[in-house]
Design an enzyme around this catalytic site. Structure first.
Site, PDB file in Angstrom:
ATOM      1  N   GLU A  68      -3.378   9.107   0.098  1.00 17.14           N
ATOM      2  CA  GLU A  68      -3.474   8.354   1.349  1.00 17.14           C
ATOM      3  C   GLU A  68      -2.604   7.099   1.242  1.00 17.14           C
ATOM      4  OE1 GLU A  68      -4.897   8.496   4.544  1.00 17.14           O
ATOM      5  OE2 GLU A  68      -3.964   6.523   4.689  1.00 17.14           O
ATOM      6  N   ASP A 116      -0.641  12.872  11.330  1.00 22.20           N
ATOM      7  CA  ASP A 116      -0.020  12.191  12.473  1.00 22.20           C
ATOM      8  C   ASP A 116       0.993  13.140  13.129  1.00 22.20           C
ATOM      9  OD1 ASP A 116      -1.504  10.074  11.614  1.00 22.20           O
ATOM     10  OD2 ASP A 116       0.159   8.977  10.713  1.00 22.20           O
ATOM     11  N   THR A 184     -13.641  17.025   8.709  1.00 27.11           N
ATOM     12  CA  THR A 184     -13.085  15.696   8.449  1.00 27.11           C
ATOM     13  C   THR A 184     -13.647  14.722   9.498  1.00 27.11           C
ATOM     14  OG1 THR A 184     -11.175  15.704   9.926  1.00 27.11           O
ATOM     15  CG2 THR A 184     -10.935  16.920   7.874  1.00 27.11           C
ATOM     16  N   TYR A 186     -11.880  12.966  11.643  1.00 31.81           N
ATOM     17  CA  TYR A 186     -11.176  13.232  12.906  1.00 31.81           C
ATOM     18  C   TYR A 186     -11.709  14.496  13.576  1.00 31.81           C
ATOM     19  CZ  TYR A 186      -7.526   9.650  12.779  1.00 31.81           C
ATOM     20  OH  TYR A 186      -6.840   8.468  12.822  1.00 31.81           O
TER      21      TYR A 186
HETATM   22  N1  SAH Z   1      -7.538  13.673   7.179  1.00 31.79           N
HETATM   23  C1  SAH Z   1      -8.313  12.613   7.817  1.00 31.79           C
HETATM   24  C2  SAH Z   1      -7.418  11.518   8.419  1.00 31.79           C
HETATM   25  C3  SAH Z   1      -6.481  11.998   9.503  1.00 31.79           C
HETATM   26  S1  SAH Z   1      -5.491  10.692  10.184  1.00 31.79           S
HETATM   27  C4  SAH Z   1      -9.211  13.209   8.877  1.00 31.79           C
HETATM   28  O1  SAH Z   1      -8.945  14.340   9.314  1.00 31.79           O
HETATM   29  O2  SAH Z   1     -10.173  12.552   9.279  1.00 31.79           O
HETATM   30  C5  SAH Z   1      -4.008  10.865   9.251  1.00 31.79           C
HETATM   31  C6  SAH Z   1      -4.100  10.168   7.908  1.00 31.79           C
HETATM   32  O3  SAH Z   1      -2.904  10.375   7.211  1.00 31.79           O
HETATM   33  C7  SAH Z   1      -4.263   8.652   8.029  1.00 31.79           C
HETATM   34  O4  SAH Z   1      -5.286   8.218   7.172  1.00 31.79           O
HETATM   35  C8  SAH Z   1      -2.900   8.122   7.628  1.00 31.79           C
HETATM   36  O5  SAH Z   1      -2.958   6.835   7.061  1.00 31.79           O
HETATM   37  C9  SAH Z   1      -2.439   9.171   6.647  1.00 31.79           C
HETATM   38  N2  SAH Z   1      -0.989   9.289   6.539  1.00 31.79           N
HETATM   39  C10 SAH Z   1      -0.110   9.379   7.561  1.00 31.79           C
HETATM   40  N3  SAH Z   1       1.145   9.478   7.114  1.00 31.79           N
HETATM   41  C11 SAH Z   1       1.059   9.471   5.758  1.00 31.79           C
HETATM   42  C12 SAH Z   1       2.025   9.529   4.735  1.00 31.79           C
HETATM   43  N4  SAH Z   1       3.329   9.621   5.011  1.00 31.79           N
HETATM   44  N5  SAH Z   1       1.605   9.481   3.458  1.00 31.79           N
HETATM   45  C13 SAH Z   1       0.281   9.371   3.178  1.00 31.79           C
HETATM   46  N6  SAH Z   1      -0.676   9.300   4.105  1.00 31.79           N
HETATM   47  C14 SAH Z   1      -0.296   9.346   5.384  1.00 31.79           C
END
Ligand code: SAH
Length: 205
Positions: A68, A116, A184, A186
């Site tokens: 993360e 994302d 998760t 989300y």
């Molecule tokens: N997997 C979790 C969070 C989803 S939100 C869930 O489903 O609840 C997307 C997560 O990816 C966020 O916590 C964001 O900080 C992380 N993230 C986005 N781009 C990233 C990157 N390039 N490297 C590491 N983490 C990243």
């Protein structure tokens, strides 16, 4: 995602034993860190970590690593892992672009949950299922390359499925109305709003 800066989060992350500092120094030797020969599964963008923590509780014979980027979102996960003293889960706080400097032939499965979406075409390379990232993941896998993705975002889902295929992956399972018993943060949020969850599992030899 919206990012709240939480005071002291960097310090807390830096001082926690479950967060692995200088992860590049463990390249090729993650099994030694876990002190067993069990499979290692990785989640990129673990966020608050409920998915990976529940996996670790249920599957004691699999090692889990959550990667993360932002320390502030990790505080919940760190607290739970420390309190429950879970031996088979560790965290790395870094950007996904570094993944090929951290693992070499040691990951059995990669999870991408609610990544994302980066909807703008000019940001395509930032999507975690773009060819840029799929190439980065290549050297991290031990044996077959297996990736599972869940997302609420229908466009990211369609993009990912075609990107996987273009990069030589075979679709093993896909479902646009997926129900998982390990969810998760989300996922719970989107399900409570009535949004369907997309799922795809791919493999490459
Ligand atoms: N997997 C979790 C969070 C989803 S939100 C869930 O489903 O609840 C997307 C997560 O990816 C966020 O916590 C964001 O900080 C992380 N993230 C986005 N781009 C990233 C990157 N390039 N490297 C590491 N983490 C990243």
């Amino acid at each position: 995602m919206r990012l709240k800066h939480i005071k002291g989060s960097e310090e807390e992350v830096a001082s926690s034993k479950v967060v692995i500092k200088n992860p590049e120094t463990y390249i090729g030797s993650w099994n030694k860190l876990f002190n067993n020969k069990n499979k290692i599964e990785l989640e990129i963008g673990m966020g608050k970590g409920s998915f990976l923590i529940e996996k670790a509780r249920r599957n004691k014979n699999i090692n889990y690593i959550g990667l993360e980027k932002y320390p502030s979102v990790l505080l919940t996960a760190i607290k739970t892992i420390e309190e429950e003293n879970l031996p088979n889960i560790r965290i790395i706080c870094t950007d996904a672009t570094n993944v090929d400097k951290i693992f070499k032939k040691e990951i059995s499965k990669l999870y991408l949950n609610f990544s994302d979406p980066w909807p703008k075409k000019r940001h395509e390379k930032r999507r975690l299922t773009s060819s840029v990232f799929l190439n980065k993941y290549k050297p991290i896998f031990k044996g077959f390359k297996v990736i599972e993705q869940k997302t609420d975002n229908d466009d990211l889902y369609a993009y990912s499925v075609s990107s996987f295929k273009e990069n030589g992956y075979i679709v093993l399972k896909k479902n646009t109305n997926y129900f998982d018993d390990i969810r998760t943060e989300y996922e719970n949020k989107f399900i409570s709003k009535g949004k369907n969850i997309n799922y795809v599992k791919v493999i490459k030899l």
